[in-house]
Design a protein around this motif. Structure first.
Motif, PDB file in Angstrom:
ATOM      1  N   ALA A  50      51.873  47.246  33.288  1.00 21.91           N
ATOM      2  CA  ALA A  50      51.330  46.178  34.114  1.00 21.91           C
ATOM      3  C   ALA A  50      49.899  45.862  33.671  1.00 21.91           C
ATOM      4  O   ALA A  50      49.186  46.724  33.178  1.00 21.91           O
ATOM      5  CB  ALA A  50      51.336  46.589  35.580  1.00 21.91           C
ATOM      6  N   PRO A  51      49.470  44.610  33.845  1.00 23.77           N
ATOM      7  CA  PRO A  51      48.093  44.281  33.491  1.00 23.77           C
ATOM      8  C   PRO A  51      47.118  45.009  34.423  1.00 23.77           C
ATOM      9  O   PRO A  51      47.412  45.237  35.590  1.00 23.77           O
ATOM     10  CB  PRO A  51      48.013  42.767  33.689  1.00 23.77           C
ATOM     11  CG  PRO A  51      49.173  42.416  34.527  1.00 23.77           C
ATOM     12  CD  PRO A  51      50.215  43.462  34.326  1.00 23.77           C
ATOM     13  N   VAL A  52      45.980  45.345  33.898  1.00 21.32           N
ATOM     14  CA  VAL A  52      44.960  46.049  34.665  1.00 21.32           C
ATOM     15  C   VAL A  52      43.986  45.029  35.216  1.00 21.32           C
ATOM     16  O   VAL A  52      43.528  44.144  34.498  1.00 21.32           O
ATOM     17  CB  VAL A  52      44.209  47.061  33.766  1.00 21.32           C
ATOM     18  CG1 VAL A  52      43.097  47.731  34.541  1.00 21.32           C
ATOM     19  CG2 VAL A  52      45.168  48.074  33.201  1.00 21.32           C
ATOM     20  N   SER A  53      43.688  45.140  36.499  1.00 18.40           N
ATOM     21  CA  SER A  53      42.705  44.237  37.092  1.00 18.40           C
ATOM     22  C   SER A  53      41.661  45.072  37.831  1.00 18.40           C
ATOM     23  O   SER A  53      41.966  46.131  38.367  1.00 18.40           O
ATOM     24  CB  SER A  53      43.378  43.251  38.045  1.00 18.40           C
ATOM     25  OG  SER A  53      44.011  43.965  39.089  1.00 18.40           O
ATOM     26  N   PHE A  54      40.456  44.586  37.833  1.00 18.02           N
ATOM     27  CA  PHE A  54      39.348  45.275  38.472  1.00 18.02           C
ATOM     28  C   PHE A  54      38.765  44.365  39.543  1.00 18.02           C
ATOM     29  O   PHE A  54      38.704  43.157  39.375  1.00 18.02           O
ATOM     30  CB  PHE A  54      38.253  45.617  37.457  1.00 18.02           C
ATOM     31  CG  PHE A  54      38.713  46.573  36.409  1.00 18.02           C
ATOM     32  CD1 PHE A  54      38.632  47.937  36.624  1.00 18.02           C
ATOM     33  CD2 PHE A  54      39.235  46.121  35.211  1.00 18.02           C
ATOM     34  CE1 PHE A  54      39.063  48.825  35.660  1.00 18.02           C
ATOM     35  CE2 PHE A  54      39.667  47.005  34.243  1.00 18.02           C
ATOM     36  CZ  PHE A  54      39.569  48.355  34.473  1.00 18.02           C
ATOM     37  N   ALA A  55      38.338  44.961  40.620  1.00 20.95           N
ATOM     38  CA  ALA A  55      37.682  44.216  41.689  1.00 20.95           C
ATOM     39  C   ALA A  55      36.254  44.718  41.808  1.00 20.95           C
ATOM     40  O   ALA A  55      36.016  45.916  41.872  1.00 20.95           O
ATOM     41  CB  ALA A  55      38.422  44.409  42.998  1.00 20.95           C
ATOM     42  N   ALA A  56      35.331  43.797  41.823  1.00 22.92           N
ATOM     43  CA  ALA A  56      33.924  44.176  41.945  1.00 22.92           C
ATOM     44  C   ALA A  56      33.647  44.612  43.377  1.00 22.92           C
ATOM     45  O   ALA A  56      34.131  44.004  44.338  1.00 22.92           O
ATOM     46  CB  ALA A  56      33.044  43.001  41.569  1.00 22.92           C
ATOM     47  N   ARG A  57      32.893  45.677  43.508  1.00 14.71           N
ATOM     48  CA  ARG A  57      32.512  46.149  44.830  1.00 14.71           C
ATOM     49  C   ARG A  57      31.248  45.425  45.259  1.00 14.71           C
ATOM     50  O   ARG A  57      30.326  45.221  44.464  1.00 14.71           O
ATOM     51  CB  ARG A  57      32.248  47.644  44.806  1.00 14.71           C
ATOM     52  CG  ARG A  57      33.506  48.441  44.595  1.00 14.71           C
ATOM     53  CD  ARG A  57      33.213  49.904  44.653  1.00 14.71           C
ATOM     54  NE  ARG A  57      32.772  50.245  46.006  1.00 14.71           N
ATOM     55  CZ  ARG A  57      32.414  51.455  46.371  1.00 14.71           C
ATOM     56  NH1 ARG A  57      32.408  52.433  45.508  1.00 14.71           N
ATOM     57  NH2 ARG A  57      32.039  51.703  47.602  1.00 14.71           N
ATOM     58  N   ARG A  58      31.219  45.071  46.511  1.00 15.71           N
ATOM     59  CA  ARG A  58      30.008  44.457  47.048  1.00 15.71           C
ATOM     60  C   ARG A  58      28.975  45.552  47.264  1.00 15.71           C
ATOM     61  O   ARG A  58      29.295  46.658  47.662  1.00 15.71           O
ATOM     62  CB  ARG A  58      30.313  43.773  48.362  1.00 15.71           C
ATOM     63  CG  ARG A  58      31.227  42.603  48.216  1.00 15.71           C
ATOM     64  CD  ARG A  58      31.478  41.983  49.553  1.00 15.71           C
ATOM     65  NE  ARG A  58      32.368  40.851  49.416  1.00 15.71           N
ATOM     66  CZ  ARG A  58      33.126  40.399  50.393  1.00 15.71           C
ATOM     67  NH1 ARG A  58      33.100  40.956  51.566  1.00 15.71           N
ATOM     68  NH2 ARG A  58      33.907  39.365  50.187  1.00 15.71           N
ATOM     69  N   ARG A  59      27.756  45.212  47.012  1.00 15.38           N
ATOM     70  CA  ARG A  59      26.679  46.178  47.190  1.00 15.38           C
ATOM     71  C   ARG A  59      25.574  45.567  48.040  1.00 15.38           C
ATOM     72  O   ARG A  59      25.448  44.356  48.128  1.00 15.38           O
ATOM     73  CB  ARG A  59      26.117  46.591  45.834  1.00 15.38           C
ATOM     74  CG  ARG A  59      27.154  47.245  44.961  1.00 15.38           C
ATOM     75  CD  ARG A  59      26.516  47.860  43.738  1.00 15.38           C
ATOM     76  NE  ARG A  59      27.503  48.382  42.829  1.00 15.38           N
ATOM     77  CZ  ARG A  59      28.041  49.589  42.915  1.00 15.38           C
ATOM     78  NH1 ARG A  59      27.685  50.398  43.864  1.00 15.38           N
ATOM     79  NH2 ARG A  59      28.940  49.980  42.044  1.00 15.38           N
ATOM     80  N   GLY A  60      24.793  46.409  48.642  1.00 17.14           N
ATOM     81  CA  GLY A  60      23.630  45.956  49.394  1.00 17.14           C
ATOM     82  C   GLY A  60      23.997  45.233  50.669  1.00 17.14           C
ATOM     83  O   GLY A  60      24.910  45.626  51.398  1.00 17.14           O
ATOM     84  N   VAL A  61      23.287  44.148  50.939  1.00 12.65           N
ATOM     85  CA  VAL A  61      23.455  43.400  52.173  1.00 12.65           C
ATOM     86  C   VAL A  61      24.853  42.796  52.250  1.00 12.65           C
ATOM     87  O   VAL A  61      25.472  42.759  53.314  1.00 12.65           O
ATOM     88  CB  VAL A  61      22.367  42.299  52.281  1.00 12.65           C
ATOM     89  CG1 VAL A  61      22.596  41.437  53.506  1.00 12.65           C
ATOM     90  CG2 VAL A  61      20.988  42.928  52.314  1.00 12.65           C
ATOM     91  N   ALA A  62      25.386  42.329  51.131  1.00 14.46           N
ATOM     92  CA  ALA A  62      26.713  41.725  51.128  1.00 14.46           C
ATOM     93  C   ALA A  62      27.766  42.727  51.594  1.00 14.46           C
ATOM     94  O   ALA A  62      28.683  42.380  52.349  1.00 14.46           O
ATOM     95  CB  ALA A  62      27.058  41.210  49.732  1.00 14.46           C
ATOM     96  N   ALA A  63      27.654  43.986  51.186  1.00 13.56           N
ATOM     97  CA  ALA A  63      28.609  45.013  51.613  1.00 13.56           C
ATOM     98  C   ALA A  63      28.466  45.286  53.105  1.00 13.56           C
ATOM     99  O   ALA A  63      29.459  45.461  53.819  1.00 13.56           O
ATOM    100  CB  ALA A  63      28.388  46.299  50.817  1.00 13.56           C
ATOM    101  N   LEU A  64      27.262  45.330  53.578  1.00 19.61           N
ATOM    102  CA  LEU A  64      27.008  45.578  55.001  1.00 19.61           C
ATOM    103  C   LEU A  64      27.588  44.458  55.855  1.00 19.61           C
ATOM    104  O   LEU A  64      28.248  44.703  56.863  1.00 19.61           O
ATOM    105  CB  LEU A  64      25.503  45.720  55.240  1.00 19.61           C
ATOM    106  CG  LEU A  64      25.076  46.148  56.628  1.00 19.61           C
ATOM    107  CD1 LEU A  64      25.621  47.538  56.944  1.00 19.61           C
ATOM    108  CD2 LEU A  64      23.569  46.142  56.733  1.00 19.61           C
ATOM    109  N   LEU A  65      27.362  43.210  55.445  1.00 18.62           N
ATOM    110  CA  LEU A  65      27.903  42.074  56.195  1.00 18.62           C
ATOM    111  C   LEU A  65      29.427  42.055  56.162  1.00 18.62           C
ATOM    112  O   LEU A  65      30.073  41.765  57.173  1.00 18.62           O
ATOM    113  CB  LEU A  65      27.343  40.766  55.638  1.00 18.62           C
ATOM    114  CG  LEU A  65      25.849  40.534  55.881  1.00 18.62           C
ATOM    115  CD1 LEU A  65      25.401  39.283  55.154  1.00 18.62           C
ATOM    116  CD2 LEU A  65      25.548  40.453  57.355  1.00 18.62           C
TER     117      LEU A  65
END
Length: 76
Positions: A50-65
């Motif tokens: 299967a194709p590999v896909s990556f998801a970016a993790r939110r960091r900082g204020v964006a993750a908190l919100l």
């Protein structure tokens, strides 16, 4: 997983532990052995095709919100 699959997997793992170049094995022997194991597989293991896909993790204020947006509203 049937007994034959387990035996084949155990044989493959033992081969890798013994002949891998990182543990002092010969790279040519290791490559030849891998080719033999791959040629001997009767069915294709599609788990790794299967194709590999990556998801970016939110960091900082964006993750908190984002964390607070996912919470369900309080019921009083």
């Amino acid at each position: 997983m049937t007994g034959g699959d387990r035996d084949g997997r155990a044989a493959f793992r033992e081969f890798v532990r013994t002949h891998h170049p990182d543990v002092g094995g010969d790279p040519a022997v290791f490559a030849e052995g891998l080719a033999r194991f791959r040629a001997g597989k009767s069915e294709v293991d599609s788990r790794y095709d299967a194709p590999v896909s990556f998801a970016a993790r939110r960091r900082g204020v964006a993750a908190l919100l984002a964390r607070f947006r996912r919470r369900p509203p309080r019921v009083r």
